[in-house]
Enzyme design. Structure first.
Site, PDB file in Angstrom:
ATOM      1  N   HIS A   1      -8.998  -3.713  -2.509  1.00 21.77           N
ATOM      2  CA  HIS A   1      -8.065  -2.958  -1.670  1.00 21.77           C
ATOM      3  C   HIS A   1      -8.437  -1.475  -1.675  1.00 21.77           C
ATOM      4  O   HIS A   1      -8.530  -0.835  -0.623  1.00 21.77           O
ATOM      5  CB  HIS A   1      -6.634  -3.172  -2.200  1.00 21.77           C
ATOM      6  CG  HIS A   1      -5.585  -2.402  -1.482  1.00 21.77           C
ATOM      7  ND1 HIS A   1      -4.655  -3.007  -0.669  1.00 21.77           N
ATOM      8  CD2 HIS A   1      -5.282  -1.078  -1.467  1.00 21.77           C
ATOM      9  CE1 HIS A   1      -3.837  -2.091  -0.180  1.00 21.77           C
ATOM     10  NE2 HIS A   1      -4.202  -0.905  -0.650  1.00 21.77           N
ATOM     11  N   GLU A   2      -8.660  -0.926  -2.874  1.00 21.99           N
ATOM     12  CA  GLU A   2      -9.000   0.497  -2.984  1.00 21.99           C
ATOM     13  C   GLU A   2     -10.384   0.781  -2.412  1.00 21.99           C
ATOM     14  O   GLU A   2     -10.594   1.799  -1.750  1.00 21.99           O
ATOM     15  CB  GLU A   2      -8.894   0.980  -4.431  1.00 21.99           C
ATOM     16  CG  GLU A   2      -7.516   0.820  -5.053  1.00 21.99           C
ATOM     17  CD  GLU A   2      -6.369   1.362  -4.219  1.00 21.99           C
ATOM     18  OE1 GLU A   2      -6.549   2.355  -3.471  1.00 21.99           O
ATOM     19  OE2 GLU A   2      -5.266   0.784  -4.292  1.00 21.99           O
TER      20      GLU A   2
ATOM     21  N   HIS B   1     -10.282   1.338   1.222  1.00 23.94           N
ATOM     22  CA  HIS B   1      -9.844   2.680   1.627  1.00 23.94           C
ATOM     23  C   HIS B   1     -11.032   3.635   1.774  1.00 23.94           C
ATOM     24  O   HIS B   1     -10.989   4.552   2.595  1.00 23.94           O
ATOM     25  CB  HIS B   1      -8.846   3.262   0.626  1.00 23.94           C
ATOM     26  CG  HIS B   1      -7.443   2.819   0.839  1.00 23.94           C
ATOM     27  ND1 HIS B   1      -6.745   3.037   2.005  1.00 23.94           N
ATOM     28  CD2 HIS B   1      -6.585   2.172   0.016  1.00 23.94           C
ATOM     29  CE1 HIS B   1      -5.524   2.541   1.893  1.00 23.94           C
ATOM     30  NE2 HIS B   1      -5.402   2.000   0.697  1.00 23.94           N
TER      31      HIS B   1
ATOM     32  N   CYS C   1       0.854  -1.184   0.000  1.00 23.81           N
ATOM     33  CA  CYS C   1       0.000   0.000   0.000  1.00 23.81           C
ATOM     34  C   CYS C   1       0.891   1.234   0.000  1.00 23.81           C
ATOM     35  O   CYS C   1       1.866   1.291   0.755  1.00 23.81           O
ATOM     36  CB  CYS C   1      -0.907  -0.011   1.227  1.00 23.81           C
ATOM     37  SG  CYS C   1      -2.052   1.372   1.307  1.00 23.81           S
TER      38      CYS C   1
END
Length: 177
Positions: A143-144, A147, A101
């Site tokens: 993953h994004e 966020h 990351c």
């Protein structure tokens, strides 16, 4: 002309908070943000970046898989700007894979993710897209998307033994060093 944005580092509160949905039509500032995020992503050799990582708690991220020094085996795709995403379907099967990351430099984690996902989101032009992603690109998307919900990959680990320093990742996993 796009500018390189500073990347929020682990511990900054923006990484723990939920992102706000984006209203359409888009403002010129939001288009500039997307351009800046893409430039920042390329400069940092990333394959994805979310607005909270550049201190903007908004529901927008970029998935831009391509081989680079951090991900030499990444598949090539055109950058996809994703606004107000939803994951509307997913495989039951979880697959573990290595993630890094931009907000957590020097660390990699062996993270379980869904093998494939079905998504719905809007583009910069305001078009609604429904699309499936699989394998590596599905991992980047998840993953994004995390966020945008105040989640970092460390929160997804099954064990702290699934964390390695970047230098050890390069030696043990990639075989460089």
């Amino acid at each position: 002309m796009s500018i390189l944005r500073q990347i929020a580092q682990l511990g900054h509160p923006v990484l723990w908070s939920s992102a706000a949905p984006i209203e359409f039509p888009l403002t010129p500032d939001l288009r500039v943000l997307a351009e800046d995020m893409l430039a920042t992503l390329r400069e940092a050799n990333g394959v994805g970046i979310a607005a909270p990582q550049v201190y903007e708690p908004l529901a927008i991220f970029i998935v831009a898989s391509r081989p680079n020094p951090r991900y030499p085996d990444a598949p090539v795709m055109e950058p996809e700007i994703v606004i107000n995403p939803e994951i509307v379907g997913r495989s039951e099967e979880l697959v573990k894979g290595w993630e890094g990351c931009l907000s957590i430099p020097g660390i990699r984690g062996f993270v379980p993710r869904h093998r494939w996902i079905r998504t719905r989101y809007r583009t910069l032009e305001g078009n609604e897209v429904e699309r499936e992603f699989s394998e590596f690109v599905a991992r980047v998307f998840q993953h994004e998307d995390d966020h945008l919900h105040g989640i970092v990959f460390l929160d997804r680990l099954e064990s702290m033994r699934d964390v390695v320093a970047e230098s050890e990742y390069q030696k043990q996993v990639v075989g460089r060093g």
